[in-house]
Write a protein that holds these residues in place. Structure first.
Motif, PDB file in Angstrom:
ATOM      1  N   TYR A 116       1.542  10.650   0.246  1.00 58.18           N
ATOM      2  CA  TYR A 116       1.781   8.931   0.009  1.00 58.18           C
ATOM      3  C   TYR A 116       1.269   8.386  -1.424  1.00 58.18           C
ATOM      4  CZ  TYR A 116       5.316   9.721   3.697  1.00 58.18           C
ATOM      5  OH  TYR A 116       5.998   9.731   4.120  1.00 58.18           O
ATOM      6  N   GLY A 117      -0.198   8.975  -1.514  1.00 58.83           N
ATOM      7  CA  GLY A 117      -0.979   9.275  -3.195  1.00 58.83           C
ATOM      8  C   GLY A 117      -2.102   7.397  -3.145  1.00 58.83           C
ATOM      9  N   SER A 127      10.565  -3.377  -2.438  1.00 61.03           N
ATOM     10  CA  SER A 127      10.062  -3.591  -1.084  1.00 61.03           C
ATOM     11  C   SER A 127      10.264  -4.713  -0.321  1.00 61.03           C
ATOM     12  CB  SER A 127       8.514  -3.980  -1.269  1.00 61.03           C
ATOM     13  OG  SER A 127       7.743  -3.149  -2.675  1.00 61.03           O
ATOM     14  N   MET A 128      11.035  -5.822  -1.016  1.00 61.22           N
ATOM     15  CA  MET A 128      11.468  -6.690  -0.144  1.00 61.22           C
ATOM     16  C   MET A 128      12.504  -5.909   0.869  1.00 61.22           C
ATOM     17  SD  MET A 128      11.560  -9.957  -2.501  1.00 61.22           S
ATOM     18  CE  MET A 128      12.940 -10.616  -1.167  1.00 61.22           C
ATOM     19  N   HIS A 129      13.651  -4.817  -0.173  1.00 60.23           N
ATOM     20  CA  HIS A 129      15.181  -3.719   0.783  1.00 60.23           C
ATOM     21  C   HIS A 129      14.311  -3.131   1.700  1.00 60.23           C
ATOM     22  CE1 HIS A 129      18.365  -2.088   0.493  1.00 60.23           C
ATOM     23  NE2 HIS A 129      17.929  -1.119   0.478  1.00 60.23           N
ATOM     24  N   PHE A 174      -0.783  -0.214  -1.135  1.00 60.44           N
ATOM     25  CA  PHE A 174       1.286  -1.252   0.717  1.00 60.44           C
ATOM     26  C   PHE A 174       1.879  -0.638   0.216  1.00 60.44           C
ATOM     27  CE2 PHE A 174       3.982  -4.097   1.394  1.00 60.44           C
ATOM     28  CZ  PHE A 174       4.226  -3.695   2.403  1.00 60.44           C
ATOM     29  N   ARG A 175       3.108  -0.791  -1.085  1.00 63.24           N
ATOM     30  CA  ARG A 175       4.249  -0.067  -1.398  1.00 63.24           C
ATOM     31  C   ARG A 175       3.742   1.187  -0.464  1.00 63.24           C
ATOM     32  NH1 ARG A 175       5.182  -3.471  -7.234  1.00 63.24           N
ATOM     33  NH2 ARG A 175       4.739  -5.630  -5.973  1.00 63.24           N
ATOM     34  N   ARG A 176       3.143   2.026  -1.476  1.00 59.15           N
ATOM     35  CA  ARG A 176       3.431   3.509  -0.941  1.00 59.15           C
ATOM     36  C   ARG A 176       3.546   3.620   0.303  1.00 59.15           C
ATOM     37  NH1 ARG A 176       0.090   6.754  -5.614  1.00 59.15           N
ATOM     38  NH2 ARG A 176       1.834   6.039  -7.379  1.00 59.15           N
ATOM     39  N   PHE A 177       2.592   2.972   1.027  1.00 56.58           N
ATOM     40  CA  PHE A 177       3.244   2.404   2.744  1.00 56.58           C
ATOM     41  C   PHE A 177       3.522   2.186   3.214  1.00 56.58           C
ATOM     42  CE2 PHE A 177       1.607  -0.111   6.350  1.00 56.58           C
ATOM     43  CZ  PHE A 177       2.076   1.215   7.578  1.00 56.58           C
ATOM     44  N   LEU A 178       4.198   1.523   2.908  1.00 56.41           N
ATOM     45  CA  LEU A 178       6.176   0.859   3.239  1.00 56.41           C
ATOM     46  C   LEU A 178       6.673   1.827   2.861  1.00 56.41           C
ATOM     47  CD1 LEU A 178       6.818  -1.855   3.964  1.00 56.41           C
ATOM     48  CD2 LEU A 178       7.253  -2.530   1.850  1.00 56.41           C
ATOM     49  N   LEU A 179       6.922   3.043   1.796  1.00 55.14           N
ATOM     50  CA  LEU A 179       7.392   3.808   2.090  1.00 55.14           C
ATOM     51  C   LEU A 179       7.447   5.087   3.229  1.00 55.14           C
ATOM     52  CD1 LEU A 179       7.469   5.396  -1.781  1.00 55.14           C
ATOM     53  CD2 LEU A 179       9.174   4.108  -0.209  1.00 55.14           C
ATOM     54  N   GLN A 216     -14.615  -1.250   1.363  1.00 52.89           N
ATOM     55  CA  GLN A 216     -14.456  -2.573   1.328  1.00 52.89           C
ATOM     56  C   GLN A 216     -14.893  -1.893  -0.534  1.00 52.89           C
ATOM     57  OE1 GLN A 216     -15.771  -4.926   2.770  1.00 52.89           O
ATOM     58  NE2 GLN A 216     -14.786  -3.281   4.975  1.00 52.89           N
ATOM     59  N   GLU A 217     -14.337  -0.655  -1.013  1.00 55.60           N
ATOM     60  CA  GLU A 217     -14.131  -0.499  -2.680  1.00 55.60           C
ATOM     61  C   GLU A 217     -12.955  -1.386  -3.075  1.00 55.60           C
ATOM     62  OE1 GLU A 217     -14.395   3.790  -3.405  1.00 55.60           O
ATOM     63  OE2 GLU A 217     -16.584   3.626  -2.773  1.00 55.60           O
ATOM     64  N   GLU A 218     -12.922  -1.449  -4.475  1.00 56.64           N
ATOM     65  CA  GLU A 218     -12.026  -2.273  -5.200  1.00 56.64           C
ATOM     66  C   GLU A 218     -10.861  -0.910  -5.237  1.00 56.64           C
ATOM     67  OE1 GLU A 218     -12.256  -5.146  -8.530  1.00 56.64           O
ATOM     68  OE2 GLU A 218     -13.988  -5.655  -7.409  1.00 56.64           O
ATOM     69  N   PHE A 219      -9.694  -1.461  -4.992  1.00 59.76           N
ATOM     70  CA  PHE A 219      -8.379  -0.425  -5.121  1.00 59.76           C
ATOM     71  C   PHE A 219      -7.126  -1.380  -5.689  1.00 59.76           C
ATOM     72  CE2 PHE A 219      -8.210  -1.295  -0.859  1.00 59.76           C
ATOM     73  CZ  PHE A 219      -7.038  -1.265  -0.546  1.00 59.76           C
ATOM     74  N   ASP A 220      -6.050  -0.712  -5.805  1.00 57.35           N
ATOM     75  CA  ASP A 220      -4.939  -1.236  -6.193  1.00 57.35           C
ATOM     76  C   ASP A 220      -4.802  -1.589  -4.593  1.00 57.35           C
ATOM     77  OD1 ASP A 220      -2.144  -2.035  -6.822  1.00 57.35           O
ATOM     78  OD2 ASP A 220      -2.706  -0.680  -8.694  1.00 57.35           O
TER      79      ASP A 220
END
Length: 272
Positions: A115-116, A230-232, A134-139, A125-129
């Motif tokens: 899912y990338g 995401s809301m959908h 999260f939106r990819r996890f939601l898929l 603890q590293e910075e990431f988008d």
């Protein structure tokens, strides 16, 4: 009749149907305290004495008898679907669990590959988008819940109505469903209907958060993580949760319920 996810005080003063990511650590500790006058030393999910849990064979008959006879007050606790799925992502996907490992072994590497998503490096603890991941996890969560692939849905992001409903479908009756967002008010009413060996002062109870510190800190307000798609997706997989527990599907920024839970409707729809 089976009652998975059901806990009961040893005294039989109250029955609680656990819903993951809905204040279950704090509730379990309150129930433990009401019988023993102290909190369990550790994560209440690890307690194998002092509290009846359906997972223990010796607890099943006492729980079954109480629930089917409705011998004591029975309740559960729910949470806004937007904040619950977001919490699941930061705790279970990005976080290091209390055993020092990633949740469910190869789950996170599989999500990274298929899912990338990013999770903040080895220690989370590293910075990431965060928003993109999260939106990819939601898929992925949608795929597990709607299509049961690439795995069965996990208890931490499967619909609350599914957890709540097994209790009803197998013969249980709720006296109250409380909201995590109005926890003190709801729990006060639960305690008022219990015969406690040790009175609980809710104002003095610490908030036990099993997931705190496991993963990266959320960097944005809740609503920032949810665009129209995401809301959908969230509404698609949690439609019944929004409707039965009276949460606002149209505004991720409003975590509070927008109406009263109708217990008669809840039992009719989840007991069918």
């Amino acid at each position: 009749m089976n009652f998975p996810g059901t806990w009961m005080t040893e005294s039989g003063s109250v029955v609680y149907r656990v819903v993951p990511k809905c204040a279950c650590s704090t509730i379990g500790q309150i129930l433990y305290y009401s019988d023993h006058g102290r909190f369990f030393d550790g994560d209440i999910h690890d307690a194998d004495t002092g509290l009846h849990k359906w997972a223990f064979e010796t607890s099943q008959e006492p729980i079954r008898r109480n629930v089917l006879g409705h011998e004591s007050y029975s309740f559960t606790c729910v949470r806004n679907p937007y904040t619950r799925i977001l919490s699941s992502f930061f705790d279970k996907i990005c976080g290091i669990q209390r055993n020092g490992r990633r949740y469910r072994g190869n789950l996170v590497p599989s999500l990274i590959y298929n899912y990338g998503i990013e999770v903040g490096g080895e220690d989370g603890q590293e910075e990431f988008d965060q928003i993109r991941s999260f939106r990819r996890f939601l898929l992925f969560a949608r795929d597990t819940i709607r299509f049961r692939r690439p795995m069965e849905p996990d208890i931490h992001w499967s619909a609350m109505s599914g957890h709540v409903g097994t209790f009803i479908a197998n013969g249980g009756t709720y006296d109250r469903v409380i909201w995590t967002e109005a926890f003190e008010e709801g729990m006060t009413q639960v305690l008022a209907n219990m015969e406690m060996r040790h009175p609980v002062d809710l104002a003095a109870v610490p908030r036990f958060n099993e997931s705190e510190g496991h993963g990266p800190t959320r960097a944005h307000p809740v609503e920032a993580y949810f665009d129209d798609l995401s809301m959908h997706l969230v509404y698609e997989i949690y439609k019944q949760d929004f409707e039965l527990f009276r949460y606002d599907a149209g505004n991720p920024g409003n975590k509070m319920p927008v109406g009263e839970i109708d217990l008669e409707e809840l039992h009719a729809k989840l007991g069918a």
